[in-house]
Write a protein that holds these residues in place. Structure first.
Motif, PDB file in Angstrom:
ATOM      1  N   GLY A  16       0.818  -1.207   0.000  1.00 11.69           N
ATOM      2  CA  GLY A  16       0.000   0.000   0.000  1.00 11.69           C
ATOM      3  C   GLY A  16       0.850   1.254   0.000  1.00 11.69           C
ATOM      4  O   GLY A  16       0.569   2.216  -0.712  1.00 11.69           O
ATOM      5  N   LYS A  17       1.903   1.241   0.798  1.00 11.05           N
ATOM      6  CA  LYS A  17       2.809   2.390   0.851  1.00 11.05           C
ATOM      7  C   LYS A  17       3.492   2.582  -0.495  1.00 11.05           C
ATOM      8  O   LYS A  17       3.651   3.715  -0.969  1.00 11.05           O
ATOM      9  N   ALA A  18       3.889   1.488  -1.125  1.00 12.71           N
ATOM     10  CA  ALA A  18       4.529   1.566  -2.436  1.00 12.71           C
ATOM     11  C   ALA A  18       3.566   2.142  -3.477  1.00 12.71           C
ATOM     12  O   ALA A  18       3.944   2.986  -4.294  1.00 12.71           O
ATOM     13  N   ALA A  22       4.043   5.596  -5.492  1.00  9.56           N
ATOM     14  CA  ALA A  22       4.014   5.596  -6.957  1.00  9.56           C
ATOM     15  C   ALA A  22       2.949   6.558  -7.462  1.00  9.56           C
ATOM     16  O   ALA A  22       3.164   7.275  -8.454  1.00  9.56           O
ATOM     17  N   GLY A  23       1.817   6.597  -6.791  1.00 12.91           N
ATOM     18  CA  GLY A  23       0.753   7.525  -7.174  1.00 12.91           C
ATOM     19  C   GLY A  23       1.178   8.962  -7.031  1.00 12.91           C
ATOM     20  O   GLY A  23       0.870   9.815  -7.878  1.00 12.91           O
ATOM     21  N   LYS A  24       1.907   9.257  -5.962  1.00 16.62           N
ATOM     22  CA  LYS A  24       2.398  10.627  -5.753  1.00 16.62           C
ATOM     23  C   LYS A  24       3.407  11.009  -6.831  1.00 16.62           C
ATOM     24  O   LYS A  24       3.377  12.115  -7.356  1.00 16.62           O
ATOM     25  N   LEU A  25       4.309  10.072  -7.129  1.00 12.64           N
ATOM     26  CA  LEU A  25       5.350  10.356  -8.122  1.00 12.64           C
ATOM     27  C   LEU A  25       4.785  10.556  -9.523  1.00 12.64           C
ATOM     28  O   LEU A  25       5.309  11.357 -10.298  1.00 12.64           O
ATOM     29  N   THR A  26       3.734   9.814  -9.849  1.00 20.19           N
ATOM     30  CA  THR A  26       3.156   9.896 -11.191  1.00 20.19           C
ATOM     31  C   THR A  26       1.936  10.816 -11.246  1.00 20.19           C
ATOM     32  O   THR A  26       1.305  10.939 -12.286  1.00 20.19           O
ATOM     33  N   ASP A  27       1.629  11.437 -10.107  1.00 18.32           N
ATOM     34  CA  ASP A  27       0.475  12.344 -10.003  1.00 18.32           C
ATOM     35  C   ASP A  27      -0.824  11.611 -10.348  1.00 18.32           C
ATOM     36  O   ASP A  27      -1.701  12.140 -11.021  1.00 18.32           O
ATOM     37  N   ASN A  28      -0.917  10.359  -9.873  1.00 13.60           N
ATOM     38  CA  ASN A  28      -2.078   9.514 -10.119  1.00 13.60           C
ATOM     39  C   ASN A  28      -2.862   9.395  -8.806  1.00 13.60           C
ATOM     40  O   ASN A  28      -2.508   8.620  -7.921  1.00 13.60           O
ATOM     41  N   GLU A  29      -3.919  10.179  -8.696  1.00 20.47           N
ATOM     42  CA  GLU A  29      -4.680  10.225  -7.452  1.00 20.47           C
ATOM     43  C   GLU A  29      -5.367   8.889  -7.131  1.00 20.47           C
ATOM     44  O   GLU A  29      -5.488   8.520  -5.965  1.00 20.47           O
ATOM     45  N   ARG A  30      -5.814   8.183  -8.153  1.00 20.56           N
ATOM     46  CA  ARG A  30      -6.480   6.894  -7.932  1.00 20.56           C
ATOM     47  C   ARG A  30      -5.516   5.896  -7.306  1.00 20.56           C
ATOM     48  O   ARG A  30      -5.851   5.210  -6.332  1.00 20.56           O
ATOM     49  N   LEU A  31      -4.309   5.799  -7.827  1.00 19.73           N
ATOM     50  CA  LEU A  31      -3.307   4.877  -7.302  1.00 19.73           C
ATOM     51  C   LEU A  31      -2.904   5.267  -5.879  1.00 19.73           C
ATOM     52  O   LEU A  31      -2.736   4.407  -5.013  1.00 19.73           O
ATOM     53  N   GLU A  32      -2.807   6.552  -5.648  1.00 17.11           N
ATOM     54  CA  GLU A  32      -2.473   7.052  -4.318  1.00 17.11           C
ATOM     55  C   GLU A  32      -3.557   6.646  -3.306  1.00 17.11           C
ATOM     56  O   GLU A  32      -3.257   6.175  -2.209  1.00 17.11           O
ATOM     57  N   ALA A  33      -4.814   6.804  -3.703  1.00 19.19           N
ATOM     58  CA  ALA A  33      -5.937   6.443  -2.830  1.00 19.19           C
ATOM     59  C   ALA A  33      -5.978   4.934  -2.594  1.00 19.19           C
ATOM     60  O   ALA A  33      -6.254   4.484  -1.472  1.00 19.19           O
ATOM     61  N   GLU A  34      -5.706   4.153  -3.625  1.00 12.19           N
ATOM     62  CA  GLU A  34      -5.665   2.694  -3.471  1.00 12.19           C
ATOM     63  C   GLU A  34      -4.596   2.297  -2.464  1.00 12.19           C
ATOM     64  O   GLU A  34      -4.803   1.402  -1.644  1.00 12.19           O
ATOM     65  N   GLY A  35      -3.462   2.960  -2.539  1.00 12.86           N
ATOM     66  CA  GLY A  35      -2.366   2.675  -1.614  1.00 12.86           C
ATOM     67  C   GLY A  35      -2.756   2.967  -0.178  1.00 12.86           C
ATOM     68  O   GLY A  35      -2.489   2.168   0.729  1.00 12.86           O
TER      69      GLY A  35
END
Length: 57
Positions: A16-18, A22-35
Protein backbone atom coordinates in the motif's frame (compact mmCIF):
# COMPACT_ATOMS: atom_id res chain seq x y z
CA UNK A 1 -1.84 -14.41 15.43
CA UNK A 2 0.35 -16.64 13.33
CA UNK A 3 3.57 -15.55 11.77
CA UNK A 4 2.00 -16.01 8.34
CA UNK A 5 -0.79 -13.56 9.23
CA UNK A 6 1.69 -11.00 10.55
CA UNK A 7 3.79 -11.27 7.41
CA UNK A 8 0.76 -10.99 5.15
CA UNK A 9 -0.58 -7.93 6.97
CA UNK A 10 2.83 -6.25 6.95
CA UNK A 11 3.21 -7.07 3.26
CA UNK A 12 -0.17 -5.56 2.52
CA UNK A 13 0.79 -2.36 4.34
CA UNK A 14 4.13 -2.19 2.51
CA UNK A 15 2.48 -2.71 -0.88
CA UNK A 16 0.00 0.00 0.00
CA UNK A 17 2.81 2.39 0.85
CA UNK A 18 4.53 1.57 -2.44
CA UNK A 19 1.30 2.22 -4.37
CA UNK A 20 0.77 5.49 -2.54
CA UNK A 21 4.31 6.63 -3.31
CA UNK A 22 4.01 5.60 -6.96
CA UNK A 23 0.75 7.52 -7.17
CA UNK A 24 2.40 10.63 -5.75
CA UNK A 25 5.35 10.36 -8.12
CA UNK A 26 3.16 9.90 -11.19
CA UNK A 27 0.48 12.34 -10.00
CA UNK A 28 -2.08 9.51 -10.12
CA UNK A 29 -4.68 10.23 -7.45
CA UNK A 30 -6.48 6.89 -7.93
CA UNK A 31 -3.31 4.88 -7.30
CA UNK A 32 -2.47 7.05 -4.32
CA UNK A 33 -5.94 6.44 -2.83
CA UNK A 34 -5.67 2.69 -3.47
CA UNK A 35 -2.37 2.67 -1.61
CA UNK A 36 -3.85 4.43 1.40
CA UNK A 37 -6.79 2.01 1.37
CA UNK A 38 -4.47 -1.02 1.24
CA UNK A 39 -2.50 0.34 4.18
CA UNK A 40 -5.66 0.89 6.21
CA UNK A 41 -6.90 -2.61 5.35
CA UNK A 42 -3.62 -4.18 6.49
CA UNK A 43 -3.65 -2.17 9.72
CA UNK A 44 -7.26 -3.11 10.46
CA UNK A 45 -6.54 -6.81 9.93
CA UNK A 46 -3.53 -6.60 12.20
CA UNK A 47 -5.55 -4.83 14.90
CA UNK A 48 -8.22 -7.54 14.71
CA UNK A 49 -5.61 -10.26 15.06
CA UNK A 50 -4.12 -8.46 18.07
CA UNK A 51 -7.52 -8.39 19.76
CA UNK A 52 -7.92 -12.12 19.16
CA UNK A 53 -4.47 -12.70 20.68
CA UNK A 54 -5.46 -10.80 23.83
CA UNK A 55 -8.49 -13.03 24.39
CA UNK A 56 -6.50 -16.22 23.81
CA UNK A 57 -4.33 -15.50 26.86
Amino acid sequence: MGIDDKAQNTGEKMMGKAKETAGKLTDNERLEAEGRADQAKGSAKQAGENVKDIFKK
